[in-house]
Design an enzyme around this catalytic site. Structure first.
Site, short mmCIF file in Angstrom:
data_model
loop_
_atom_site.label_atom_id
_atom_site.label_comp_id
_atom_site.label_asym_id
_atom_site.label_seq_id
_atom_site.Cartn_x
_atom_site.Cartn_y
_atom_site.Cartn_z
NE ARG A 284 12.10 8.88 5.91
CZ ARG A 284 10.92 8.27 5.96
NH1 ARG A 284 10.65 7.43 6.97
NH2 ARG A 284 10.01 8.48 5.02
CE LYS B 215 7.58 7.26 1.39
NZ LYS B 215 6.56 6.70 2.31
CE1 TYR C 118 8.31 1.23 6.32
CE2 TYR C 118 10.05 2.87 6.07
CZ TYR C 118 9.35 1.99 6.86
OH TYR C 118 9.66 1.85 8.19
CG HIS D 130 3.16 2.80 2.18
ND1 HIS D 130 2.52 2.24 3.27
CD2 HIS D 130 4.31 3.34 2.65
CE1 HIS D 130 3.25 2.43 4.36
NE2 HIS D 130 4.33 3.09 4.01
CG ASP E 184 -7.84 -0.33 18.12
OD1 ASP E 184 -6.93 0.16 17.42
OD2 ASP E 184 -8.19 -1.52 18.06
CB VAL F 238 -7.01 3.14 10.81
CG1 VAL F 238 -7.90 3.65 11.94
CG2 VAL F 238 -7.27 3.93 9.54
CG ASP G 213 2.82 6.84 4.01
OD1 ASP G 213 3.01 7.51 2.99
OD2 ASP G 213 3.62 6.80 4.96
#
Length: 383
Positions: A29, A87, A106, A108, A210, A251, A282
């Site tokens: 990407r 990333k 991103y 994380h 959930d 989740v 992630d």
């Protein structure tokens, strides 16, 4: 890295925007499309694109040149006021981090603490896509990638259930007189809902779990096919998982590490040839036996169960993912670059929750907990 003498990134507009080529393994990407570049340049900003940054997403250097971007080296892209990525920085990019840099990507950090410590040591201002949160609790910059990852999870799972690919030889939708695959999805957020919806569209028997009855109730009118929504509990998971053909972990705790919902002993009770797709990898993963893999080598078999836990699943479809990502990040890039970060958070208050690190401090409570440091209030970080 020594300061480059750029304008202070918090209070001043950021005239230059850099887009380095992604170097994380199998990441194709890119953080800006030509349309996005054209919009930024029309607002008087300089956009630096590292040569070949868009090739994996089907965007050539000539496409960028045609809209006015500067094609530059990696060093020049990283030297911009605002660096926009897809990333988290890789270890070989840590040397480019500096105090007068704003990084938008991103991150994380709960899953990649070494990146968090590098940002803190460098004093870099880092804004994470995945923790930008609206008042209603939604995550606008994570949503498109979650949608793609969820859809891919069902698609990948169906593929891995086929015998030639190591599975039990089960067709997701079964056929006349033969039961369909049983799919259990843990989490009914954007990832989980999209995974469940696609699996149900394949005529699988789907259980969507959930903890929030309110969330499940809100999805009830959209439910299709053989889909059952259930309020999650430890006992329910223990009953369902052993007979599951495809288990999808979906989740999320914004900024924090994903909770482990399925222990190793439960994985051992699954049938050989079953499949786990842990999209939560992630954030550390929600299945105890998950280990991050890559698109090149995506599957690890543990206790006879295939585990697919690729850390950048949407990277498998870089054209779609790039277009979807830029459609939501561009308004934030425009306001941050055009007005400076302090004014940007006034116009877009959800950016405050996106602040992960500023000047050696952690500004997000979930990230601070994951990194084992004390958090500062984000507005205190900016002043």
């Amino acid at each position: 890295m020594a300061s480059t003498g750029l304008a202070a990134p918090l209070t001043s507009p950021m005239a230059s925007i850099g887009v380095p080529r992604e170097i994380k393994r199998d990441e194709q990407r890119v953080a800006l499309t030509p349309d996005g570049v054209r919009e930024l340049i029309s607002q008087g900003m300089e956009v630096r694109i590292q040569a070949d940054a868009g090739l994996g997403a089907g965007i050539s250097d000539d496409d960028y040149r045609a809209v006015g971007a500067r094609l530059v080296s990696r060093e020049e892209a990283w030297a911009a006021h605002l660096v926009v990525k897809v990333k988290e920085p890789q270890p070989e990019e840590f040397a480019f981090l500096r105090p007068d840099l704003v990084l938008f990507t991103y991150l994380h950090l709960a899953a990649y603490p070494e990146v968090g410590h590098a940002l803190l040591e460098a004093g870099t201002t880092a804004v994470a896509y995945e923790t930008v949160q609206l008042e209603d609790g939604s995550l606008p910059l994570l949503a498109p990638m979650s949608e793609i990852a969820g859809r891919l999870a069902a698609q990948v799972g169906a593929h891995l259930l086929e015998r030639p690919h190591g599975g039990r030889g089960i067709l997701m939708g079964g056929c006349t007189g033969v039961r369909p695959a049983r799919v259990v999805v843990l989490g009914a957020g954007s990832v989980g809902w999209n995974a469940a919806r696609i699996a149900a569209g394949m005529d699988a028997e789907v259980f969507l779990l959930d903890r929030s009855p309110h969330r499940l109730r809100g999805l009830e009118s959209y439910r299709r096919g053989r889909m059952t929504s259930l309020v999650s509990s430890r006992s329910l998971i223990e009953r369902l998982v052993p007979g599951t053909d495809l288990l999808i972990g979906a989740v999320l705790l914004p900024g924090g590490r994903a909770p482990t919902l399925v222990g190793e002993e439960l994985v051992q009770r699954m049938r050989p040839g079953s499949v786990i797709v842990d999209v939560a990898i992630d954030q550390g993963g929600c299945i105890a036996t998950s280990r991050e893999t890559t698109h090149t080598d995506p599957v690890v078999t543990i206790h006879g169960v295939q585990h697919y836990a690729v850390g950048n699943m949407p990277g498998a479809v870089p054209f779609t993912s790039t277009e979807a990502l830029v459609s939501v990040t561009l308004p934030y890039i425009l306001v941050m670059a055009g007005r400076g970060l302090l004014e940007a958070v006034t116009d877009r208050p959800e950016l405050l929750s996106g602040l992960n690190t500023v000047d050696g401090a952690v500004c997000h409570p979930g990230v601070a907990k994951a990194l084992g440091v004390a958090p500062r209030h984000p507005m205190a970080c900016l002043r």
